[in-house]
Write a protein that holds these residues in place. Structure first.
Motif, PDB file in Angstrom:
ATOM      1  N   MET A 176      14.939  51.087  53.021  1.00  0.00           N
ATOM      2  CA  MET A 176      14.107  51.633  51.809  1.00  0.00           C
ATOM      3  C   MET A 176      13.328  52.456  51.637  1.00  0.00           C
ATOM      4  N   SER A 177      12.166  51.993  52.057  1.00  0.00           N
ATOM      5  CA  SER A 177      10.951  52.121  52.564  1.00  0.00           C
ATOM      6  C   SER A 177      10.541  53.457  53.271  1.00  0.00           C
ATOM      7  N   GLY A 178      11.167  54.630  53.066  1.00  0.00           N
ATOM      8  CA  GLY A 178      11.053  55.959  53.241  1.00  0.00           C
ATOM      9  C   GLY A 178      10.284  55.861  54.739  1.00  0.00           C
ATOM     10  N   SER A 179      10.132  55.268  55.709  1.00  0.00           N
ATOM     11  CA  SER A 179       9.387  55.134  57.020  1.00  0.00           C
ATOM     12  C   SER A 179      10.170  55.738  58.076  1.00  0.00           C
ATOM     13  N   ASN A 180      10.019  56.351  58.862  1.00  0.00           N
ATOM     14  CA  ASN A 180       9.903  57.571  60.219  1.00  0.00           C
ATOM     15  C   ASN A 180      10.068  56.414  61.322  1.00  0.00           C
ATOM     16  N   THR A 181       9.602  55.374  61.328  1.00  0.00           N
ATOM     17  CA  THR A 181       9.897  54.728  61.963  1.00  0.00           C
ATOM     18  C   THR A 181      11.373  53.924  62.901  1.00  0.00           C
ATOM     19  N   TRP A 182      11.767  54.180  63.673  1.00  0.00           N
ATOM     20  CA  TRP A 182      12.424  53.476  64.817  1.00  0.00           C
ATOM     21  C   TRP A 182      12.593  52.509  65.456  1.00  0.00           C
ATOM     22  N   VAL A 183      12.933  51.676  65.602  1.00  0.00           N
ATOM     23  CA  VAL A 183      13.772  50.259  66.809  1.00  0.00           C
ATOM     24  C   VAL A 183      14.534  50.749  67.452  1.00  0.00           C
ATOM     25  N   GLU A 184      14.677  51.121  68.897  1.00  0.00           N
ATOM     26  CA  GLU A 184      16.095  50.378  69.805  1.00  0.00           C
ATOM     27  C   GLU A 184      15.384  49.137  70.203  1.00  0.00           C
ATOM     28  N   LEU A 185      17.509  49.064  70.282  1.00  0.00           N
ATOM     29  CA  LEU A 185      17.943  47.613  70.583  1.00  0.00           C
ATOM     30  C   LEU A 185      19.208  47.641  71.291  1.00  0.00           C
ATOM     31  N   ASP A 186      19.397  46.785  72.359  1.00  0.00           N
ATOM     32  CA  ASP A 186      20.405  47.378  73.538  1.00  0.00           C
ATOM     33  C   ASP A 186      21.833  45.811  73.470  1.00  0.00           C
ATOM     34  N   GLY A 187      22.507  45.962  73.282  1.00  0.00           N
ATOM     35  CA  GLY A 187      23.376  44.840  73.953  1.00  0.00           C
ATOM     36  C   GLY A 187      24.546  44.865  73.650  1.00  0.00           C
ATOM     37  N   THR A 188      25.723  44.530  73.453  1.00  0.00           N
ATOM     38  CA  THR A 188      27.073  44.707  73.099  1.00  0.00           C
ATOM     39  C   THR A 188      27.805  44.920  71.477  1.00  0.00           C
ATOM     40  N   SER A 189      28.641  45.244  71.658  1.00  0.00           N
ATOM     41  CA  SER A 189      29.944  44.934  70.065  1.00  0.00           C
ATOM     42  C   SER A 189      31.388  44.738  70.849  1.00  0.00           C
ATOM     43  N   VAL A 190      31.910  43.969  70.916  1.00  0.00           N
ATOM     44  CA  VAL A 190      33.116  43.351  71.543  1.00  0.00           C
ATOM     45  C   VAL A 190      33.807  43.488  70.500  1.00  0.00           C
ATOM     46  N   VAL A 191      35.305  44.361  70.774  1.00  0.00           N
ATOM     47  CA  VAL A 191      36.282  44.284  69.501  1.00  0.00           C
ATOM     48  C   VAL A 191      37.385  43.990  69.645  1.00  0.00           C
ATOM     49  N   ARG A 192      38.320  43.548  68.958  1.00  0.00           N
ATOM     50  CA  ARG A 192      39.169  43.026  70.003  1.00  0.00           C
ATOM     51  C   ARG A 192      40.375  43.070  68.554  1.00  0.00           C
ATOM     52  N   LYS A 193      41.534  43.918  68.684  1.00  0.00           N
ATOM     53  CA  LYS A 193      42.712  44.132  68.304  1.00  0.00           C
ATOM     54  C   LYS A 193      42.994  42.420  67.773  1.00  0.00           C
TER      55      LYS A 193
ATOM     56  N   ASP B 118      48.315  43.362  65.464  1.00  0.00           N
ATOM     57  CA  ASP B 118      49.648  44.461  65.448  1.00  0.00           C
ATOM     58  C   ASP B 118      48.355  45.914  64.765  1.00  0.00           C
ATOM     59  N   GLY B 119      47.017  45.678  64.826  1.00  0.00           N
ATOM     60  CA  GLY B 119      45.929  47.258  65.254  1.00  0.00           C
ATOM     61  C   GLY B 119      45.702  46.727  63.599  1.00  0.00           C
ATOM     62  N   ARG B 120      46.213  45.982  63.116  1.00  0.00           N
ATOM     63  CA  ARG B 120      46.087  46.461  61.016  1.00  0.00           C
ATOM     64  C   ARG B 120      44.613  45.794  60.546  1.00  0.00           C
ATOM     65  N   ALA B 121      43.717  44.958  61.825  1.00  0.00           N
ATOM     66  CA  ALA B 121      42.909  44.492  61.795  1.00  0.00           C
ATOM     67  C   ALA B 121      42.348  44.060  63.722  1.00  0.00           C
TER      68      ALA B 121
ATOM     69  N   GLU C 156      32.224  41.439  67.876  1.00  0.00           N
ATOM     70  CA  GLU C 156      30.807  40.186  67.927  1.00  0.00           C
ATOM     71  C   GLU C 156      30.391  41.573  67.796  1.00  0.00           C
ATOM     72  N   LEU C 157      29.685  41.409  67.701  1.00  0.00           N
ATOM     73  CA  LEU C 157      28.131  42.283  67.413  1.00  0.00           C
ATOM     74  C   LEU C 157      26.804  41.758  68.587  1.00  0.00           C
TER      75      LEU C 157
ATOM     76  N   ILE D 156      19.724  40.613  66.639  1.00  0.00           N
ATOM     77  CA  ILE D 156      20.789  40.744  65.314  1.00  0.00           C
ATOM     78  C   ILE D 156      22.209  40.130  66.523  1.00  0.00           C
ATOM     79  N   SER D 157      22.765  39.273  65.428  1.00  0.00           N
ATOM     80  CA  SER D 157      24.032  38.864  65.734  1.00  0.00           C
ATOM     81  C   SER D 157      24.910  38.699  64.988  1.00  0.00           C
ATOM     82  N   GLY D 158      26.034  38.805  64.961  1.00  0.00           N
ATOM     83  CA  GLY D 158      26.977  38.432  63.277  1.00  0.00           C
ATOM     84  C   GLY D 158      28.502  39.252  64.076  1.00  0.00           C
ATOM     85  N   VAL D 159      29.208  38.687  63.178  1.00  0.00           N
ATOM     86  CA  VAL D 159      30.772  39.513  63.209  1.00  0.00           C
ATOM     87  C   VAL D 159      31.573  40.216  62.399  1.00  0.00           C
ATOM     88  N   ALA D 160      31.926  40.834  62.528  1.00  0.00           N
ATOM     89  CA  ALA D 160      33.309  41.875  61.734  1.00  0.00           C
ATOM     90  C   ALA D 160      34.412  41.371  61.536  1.00  0.00           C
ATOM     91  N   LEU D 161      34.782  41.640  60.575  1.00  0.00           N
ATOM     92  CA  LEU D 161      36.195  41.492  60.358  1.00  0.00           C
ATOM     93  C   LEU D 161      37.029  43.797  59.581  1.00  0.00           C
TER      94      LEU D 161
END
Length: 134
Positions: A1-18, A21-24, A28-29, A38-43
């Motif tokens: 929410m800064s109005g900035s047009n500056t971007w940073v580039e990151l590289d890494g992995t996202s490991v997705v596990r079903k 039965d695929g309903r979730a 892992e980021l 940046i490291s985190g987990v999503a459900l």
């Protein structure tokens, strides 16, 4: 929410596990670049009765989930929305997933502090599936 047009580039992995039965699924980021790591987990959970997904994300440095986003996929594009806060201000979050192929997807996150009239993109990621034999 800064109005900035500056971007940073990151590289890494996202490991997705079903799961369930695929309903979730879990994600892992782990990404890094000159601005840090940046490291985190999503459900992600599917509610069949509502025909929508919820996305719950927890950055590892916070140790707790952020408020969930809710949405669905239509015509190969997923759009998810939710409320959150940033620097003590109430904001809306929009997260869009669009897959060009079954192996390449683009993710875009935007924030709005005016009720969704204007959006500022703050995250763009392109994920490419690695070959199974890696």
């Amino acid at each position: 929410m800064s109005g900035s047009n500056t971007w940073v580039e990151l590289d890494g992995t996202s490991v997705v596990r079903k799961v369930l039965d695929g309903r979730a699924n879990t994600v892992e980021l782990d990404i890094a670049g000159p601005s840090g790591r940046i490291s985190g987990v999503a459900l992600r959970l599917y509610d069949a009765s509502a025909r929508q997904w919820s996305i719950h994300y927890a950055p590892l440095d916070a140790g707790a989930f952020t408020p969930p986003l809710f949405g669905r996929f239509e015509h190969g594009r997923g759009e998810f929305h939710g409320a959150d806060s940033l620097g003590g201000r109430s904001i809306f979050v929009r997260f869009v997933i669009a897959c060009a192929t079954s192996d390449t997807c683009r993710f875009e996150q935007s924030y709005s502090d005016d009720g969704g009239r204007h959006w500022e993109v703050n995250w763009i990621a392109t994920d490419t599936r690695l070959p199974e034999d890696r």
